[in-house]
Design a protein around this motif. Structure first.
Motif, PDB file in Angstrom:
ATOM      1  N   LEU A 217      29.865  39.449  57.261  1.00 26.11           N
ATOM      2  CA  LEU A 217      30.312  40.272  56.137  1.00 26.11           C
ATOM      3  C   LEU A 217      29.151  41.152  55.681  1.00 26.11           C
ATOM      4  CD1 LEU A 217      32.509  40.913  53.988  1.00 26.11           C
ATOM      5  CD2 LEU A 217      31.547  39.039  52.623  1.00 26.11           C
ATOM      6  N   PHE A 218      29.409  42.459  55.546  1.00 26.57           N
ATOM      7  CA  PHE A 218      28.336  43.374  55.172  1.00 26.57           C
ATOM      8  C   PHE A 218      28.876  44.487  54.286  1.00 26.57           C
ATOM      9  CE2 PHE A 218      30.363  45.587  58.595  1.00 26.57           C
ATOM     10  CZ  PHE A 218      30.096  46.942  58.409  1.00 26.57           C
ATOM     11  N   THR A 219      27.955  45.251  53.711  1.00 25.43           N
ATOM     12  CA  THR A 219      28.297  46.435  52.939  1.00 25.43           C
ATOM     13  C   THR A 219      27.251  47.506  53.227  1.00 25.43           C
ATOM     14  OG1 THR A 219      28.855  47.275  50.735  1.00 25.43           O
ATOM     15  CG2 THR A 219      26.989  45.765  50.869  1.00 25.43           C
ATOM     16  N   ARG A 220      27.452  48.696  52.714  1.00 26.29           N
ATOM     17  CA  ARG A 220      26.423  49.726  52.867  1.00 26.29           C
ATOM     18  C   ARG A 220      25.322  49.485  51.843  1.00 26.29           C
ATOM     19  NH1 ARG A 220      31.082  51.959  51.387  1.00 26.29           N
ATOM     20  NH2 ARG A 220      31.295  52.765  49.254  1.00 26.29           N
ATOM     21  N   HIS A 221      24.114  49.854  52.219  1.00 35.93           N
ATOM     22  CA  HIS A 221      22.953  49.575  51.382  1.00 35.93           C
ATOM     23  C   HIS A 221      23.061  50.260  50.019  1.00 35.93           C
ATOM     24  CE1 HIS A 221      18.863  48.621  50.293  1.00 35.93           C
ATOM     25  NE2 HIS A 221      18.601  49.896  50.088  1.00 35.93           N
ATOM     26  N   SER A 222      23.626  51.461  49.993  1.00 38.94           N
ATOM     27  CA  SER A 222      23.721  52.189  48.726  1.00 38.94           C
ATOM     28  C   SER A 222      24.582  51.435  47.721  1.00 38.94           C
ATOM     29  CB  SER A 222      24.296  53.590  48.953  1.00 38.94           C
ATOM     30  OG  SER A 222      25.578  53.522  49.565  1.00 38.94           O
ATOM     31  N   LEU A 223      25.651  50.771  48.175  1.00 32.18           N
ATOM     32  CA  LEU A 223      26.486  49.996  47.259  1.00 32.18           C
ATOM     33  C   LEU A 223      25.722  48.772  46.759  1.00 32.18           C
ATOM     34  CD1 LEU A 223      30.250  49.147  47.642  1.00 32.18           C
ATOM     35  CD2 LEU A 223      28.626  47.396  46.932  1.00 32.18           C
ATOM     36  N   ALA A 224      25.065  48.062  47.685  1.00 27.46           N
ATOM     37  CA  ALA A 224      24.322  46.856  47.297  1.00 27.46           C
ATOM     38  C   ALA A 224      23.172  47.196  46.350  1.00 27.46           C
ATOM     39  CB  ALA A 224      23.788  46.158  48.540  1.00 27.46           C
ATOM     40  N   GLN A 225      22.599  48.379  46.518  1.00 22.60           N
ATOM     41  CA  GLN A 225      21.462  48.773  45.691  1.00 22.60           C
ATOM     42  C   GLN A 225      21.890  49.252  44.305  1.00 22.60           C
ATOM     43  OE1 GLN A 225      19.260  52.312  46.980  1.00 22.60           O
ATOM     44  NE2 GLN A 225      17.354  51.281  46.450  1.00 22.60           N
ATOM     45  N   HIS A 226      22.951  50.043  44.256  1.00 24.50           N
ATOM     46  CA  HIS A 226      23.363  50.641  42.988  1.00 24.50           C
ATOM     47  C   HIS A 226      24.369  49.789  42.206  1.00 24.50           C
ATOM     48  CE1 HIS A 226      21.114  54.188  43.971  1.00 24.50           C
ATOM     49  NE2 HIS A 226      21.811  54.407  45.078  1.00 24.50           N
ATOM     50  N   ASN A 227      25.047  48.896  42.899  1.00 21.42           N
ATOM     51  CA  ASN A 227      26.015  48.030  42.216  1.00 21.42           C
ATOM     52  C   ASN A 227      25.912  46.603  42.762  1.00 21.42           C
ATOM     53  OD1 ASN A 227      28.095  47.074  40.639  1.00 21.42           O
ATOM     54  ND2 ASN A 227      29.588  48.613  41.276  1.00 21.42           N
ATOM     55  N   PRO A 228      24.726  45.982  42.636  1.00 23.24           N
ATOM     56  CA  PRO A 228      24.538  44.636  43.186  1.00 23.24           C
ATOM     57  C   PRO A 228      25.456  43.600  42.551  1.00 23.24           C
ATOM     58  CG  PRO A 228      22.719  45.213  41.733  1.00 23.24           C
ATOM     59  CD  PRO A 228      23.519  46.465  41.931  1.00 23.24           C
ATOM     60  N   GLU A 229      25.843  43.836  41.302  1.00 23.89           N
ATOM     61  CA  GLU A 229      26.714  42.877  40.610  1.00 23.89           C
ATOM     62  C   GLU A 229      28.096  42.847  41.259  1.00 23.89           C
ATOM     63  OE1 GLU A 229      29.658  41.798  37.441  1.00 23.89           O
ATOM     64  OE2 GLU A 229      29.266  43.821  38.198  1.00 23.89           O
ATOM     65  N   LEU A 230      28.594  43.992  41.724  1.00 22.49           N
ATOM     66  CA  LEU A 230      29.873  44.044  42.431  1.00 22.49           C
ATOM     67  C   LEU A 230      29.762  43.327  43.776  1.00 22.49           C
ATOM     68  CD1 LEU A 230      32.763  45.002  42.960  1.00 22.49           C
ATOM     69  CD2 LEU A 230      31.802  47.198  43.737  1.00 22.49           C
ATOM     70  N   ALA A 231      28.661  43.583  44.489  1.00 27.39           N
ATOM     71  CA  ALA A 231      28.457  42.917  45.779  1.00 27.39           C
ATOM     72  C   ALA A 231      28.400  41.403  45.602  1.00 27.39           C
ATOM     73  CB  ALA A 231      27.172  43.424  46.426  1.00 27.39           C
ATOM     74  N   GLU A 232      27.755  40.956  44.531  1.00 30.81           N
ATOM     75  CA  GLU A 232      27.645  39.522  44.267  1.00 30.81           C
ATOM     76  C   GLU A 232      29.012  38.918  43.950  1.00 30.81           C
ATOM     77  OE1 GLU A 232      25.344  36.436  41.220  1.00 30.81           O
ATOM     78  OE2 GLU A 232      24.866  38.570  41.205  1.00 30.81           O
ATOM     79  N   ARG A 233      29.787  39.606  43.121  1.00 31.43           N
ATOM     80  CA  ARG A 233      31.124  39.094  42.769  1.00 31.43           C
ATOM     81  C   ARG A 233      32.038  39.037  43.997  1.00 31.43           C
ATOM     82  NH1 ARG A 233      33.805  42.657  39.483  1.00 31.43           N
ATOM     83  NH2 ARG A 233      32.127  44.209  39.358  1.00 31.43           N
ATOM     84  N   PHE A 234      31.974  40.080  44.814  1.00 29.87           N
ATOM     85  CA  PHE A 234      32.812  40.103  46.009  1.00 29.87           C
ATOM     86  C   PHE A 234      32.411  38.994  46.980  1.00 29.87           C
ATOM     87  CE2 PHE A 234      33.909  41.394  50.304  1.00 29.87           C
ATOM     88  CZ  PHE A 234      35.248  41.725  50.157  1.00 29.87           C
ATOM     89  N   LEU A 235      31.121  38.816  47.165  1.00 30.65           N
ATOM     90  CA  LEU A 235      30.621  37.780  48.069  1.00 30.65           C
ATOM     91  C   LEU A 235      31.021  36.390  47.591  1.00 30.65           C
ATOM     92  CD1 LEU A 235      28.910  36.726  50.401  1.00 30.65           C
ATOM     93  CD2 LEU A 235      26.882  37.010  48.965  1.00 30.65           C
ATOM     94  N   GLU A 236      30.803  36.125  46.312  1.00 32.37           N
ATOM     95  CA  GLU A 236      31.111  34.792  45.787  1.00 32.37           C
ATOM     96  C   GLU A 236      32.603  34.478  45.905  1.00 32.37           C
ATOM     97  OE1 GLU A 236      30.308  32.041  41.820  1.00 32.37           O
ATOM     98  OE2 GLU A 236      29.548  34.087  41.913  1.00 32.37           O
ATOM     99  N   ALA A 237      33.455  35.444  45.569  1.00 35.17           N
ATOM    100  CA  ALA A 237      34.899  35.229  45.669  1.00 35.17           C
ATOM    101  C   ALA A 237      35.326  35.039  47.117  1.00 35.17           C
ATOM    102  CB  ALA A 237      35.643  36.404  45.043  1.00 35.17           C
ATOM    103  N   SER A 238      34.711  35.780  48.030  1.00 35.81           N
ATOM    104  CA  SER A 238      35.051  35.666  49.449  1.00 35.81           C
ATOM    105  C   SER A 238      34.686  34.291  49.991  1.00 35.81           C
ATOM    106  CB  SER A 238      34.329  36.754  50.256  1.00 35.81           C
ATOM    107  OG  SER A 238      34.747  38.051  49.876  1.00 35.81           O
ATOM    108  N   LEU A 239      33.515  33.803  49.622  1.00 31.22           N
ATOM    109  CA  LEU A 239      33.094  32.481  50.097  1.00 31.22           C
ATOM    110  C   LEU A 239      33.973  31.375  49.524  1.00 31.22           C
ATOM    111  CD1 LEU A 239      29.190  32.807  50.048  1.00 31.22           C
ATOM    112  CD2 LEU A 239      30.788  33.159  51.953  1.00 31.22           C
ATOM    113  N   LYS A 240      34.426  31.540  48.291  1.00 31.82           N
ATOM    114  CA  LYS A 240      35.370  30.574  47.726  1.00 31.82           C
ATOM    115  C   LYS A 240      36.677  30.601  48.519  1.00 31.82           C
ATOM    116  CE  LYS A 240      35.915  30.081  43.301  1.00 31.82           C
ATOM    117  NZ  LYS A 240      36.176  30.402  41.864  1.00 31.82           N
ATOM    118  N   GLY A 241      37.078  31.804  48.915  1.00 38.80           N
ATOM    119  CA  GLY A 241      38.281  31.925  49.724  1.00 38.80           C
ATOM    120  C   GLY A 241      38.135  31.231  51.057  1.00 38.80           C
ATOM    121  N   TRP A 242      36.976  31.368  51.678  1.00 38.67           N
ATOM    122  CA  TRP A 242      36.752  30.698  52.965  1.00 38.67           C
ATOM    123  C   TRP A 242      36.753  29.178  52.816  1.00 38.67           C
ATOM    124  CZ3 TRP A 242      37.590  31.926  57.636  1.00 38.67           C
ATOM    125  CH2 TRP A 242      37.543  33.271  58.039  1.00 38.67           C
ATOM    126  N   ALA A 243      36.146  28.686  51.751  1.00 43.29           N
ATOM    127  CA  ALA A 243      36.154  27.239  51.519  1.00 43.29           C
ATOM    128  C   ALA A 243      37.584  26.738  51.373  1.00 43.29           C
ATOM    129  CB  ALA A 243      35.330  26.909  50.271  1.00 43.29           C
TER     130      ALA A 243
END
Length: 337
Positions: A217-243
């Motif tokens: 799972l990846f994103t573009r660097h500009s999104l992770a840099q300018h909106n890290p809170e969104l990347a974190e929320r998306f990642l955490e929710a995705s991992l919960k989904g996988w569990a």
């Protein structure tokens, strides 16, 4: 007159209450506005992406303030191009992420498959039949099968003698003798071979220590840099989904049949899910775990093919400090418990 005055006061109170309600409604919607994002899959709908379906239908994305559109992949499509162009915000790709130029345009978020499902399959020609018998053969390889090329090169086969042809995504190409071997997913085509009652020989790169990550799972660097809170929320929710998906296979199989892949049988999706457990290994490794040392090893294997030279810089760009801090925060919050 008094009655009219009383009626007017009552009307004013109602109007004031209505206006206050509208104002609070607008404020609430602005404060709690949902982020709309698009997730680009690398292939067609199947259990391979079950964690994202589960995250959406269990409400994990919604709880994180995200509306997620899950986009099905197609042959010939580049997930990396879709994400870098902005047509998608997040993507699922292979370890060929390392070949992105420039590499620091992307940010890795999670390694879902700790082991790649890609193998080489040929019709079984007896106990003495080995990978070296494919020297000079016609092999059907899909895009992104870099570990299989590294496997062949590492075993001393001459790529000048091997005829590589595009993948038809049909086992008939092998069964009819059109090709001598083909790249195959342990989670997909192996089921089809079993259903066809065909004896096959499986050659896996892991047998000689070439062990690439699978879906990442990846994103573009500009999104992770300018909106890290969104990347974190998306990642955490995705991992919960996988569990959830890995713990509730039968339920999620039914979800995928109903909402995403009605043409896939319950038997196939169950086979795929159970095969994936051997590649994700949630009982041994935290879902999504990233090991920079393994990426260094994968980069070394790419260097065998003379397609990757700046190994150290490449891995550091793929796994930036900003991502490390995200993962550390999630570990501290014990997000999967």
């Amino acid at each position: 007159m008094d009655g009219l005055l009383q009626y007017t006061k009552l009307g004013c109170k109602r109007l004031t209450s209505l206006l206050i309600g509208v104002v609070f409604s607008l404020l609430y919607s602005n404060i709690y506005a949902m982020d709309d994002v698009r997730l680009q899959l690398k292939w067609t709908h199947a259990y391979q992406f079950a964690g994202y379906y589960a995250a959406k239908h269990q409400g994990y994305y919604q709880d994180a303030g995200i509306n997620v559109e899950i986009i099905e992949g197609q042959p010939g499509m580049s997930v990396i191009d879709e994400v870098l162009s902005g047509r998608a915000d997040f993507g699922v790709s292979t370890s060929s992420l390392l070949l992105t130029d420039p590499i620091d345009d992307i940010t890795l978020l999670a390694n879902i498959f700790q082991h790649s499902p890609l193998v080489i399959v040929a019709l079984d020609q007896g106990p003495l039949f080995t990978l070296h018998d494919l020297d000079g053969a016609t092999i059907m390889l899909e895009d992104g099968a870099d570990e299989l090329v590294a496997f062949l090169v590492n075993e001393g086969l001459s790529m000048d003698r091997i005829n590589l042809v595009p993948h038809t995504f049909s086992i008939d190409s092998l069964l009819t003798g059109e090709v001598d071997a083909m790249s195959t997913y342990l989670t997909y085509e192996i089921y089809l071979f079993e259903q066809a009652d065909v004896d096959i020989k499986i050659f896996t790169p892991r047998s000689i220590g070439i062990d690439f990550y699978g879906d990442n799972l990846f994103t573009r660097h500009s999104l992770a840099q300018h909106n890290p809170e969104l990347a974190e929320r998306f990642l955490e929710a995705s991992l919960k989904g996988w569990a959830y998906a890995l713990s509730n296979i039968n339920e999620v199989v039914e979800l995928i049949q109903q909402e995403y892949a009605p043409d896939h049988s319950h038997s196939f999706l169950t086979f795929e899910a159970e095969s994936m457990l051997q590649l994700i290994r949630p009982e041994f490794v935290e879902i999504g775990y990233i090991n920079p040392g393994r990426w260094k090893h994968i980069a070394d294997d790419h260097s065998l093919l003379s397609i990757l030279t700046e190994i150290t810089e490449c891995v550091e760009a793929l796994y930036p400090e900003s991502l490390c801090s995200i993962m550390m925060k999630m570990d501290e919050s014990d997000h999967l418990t």
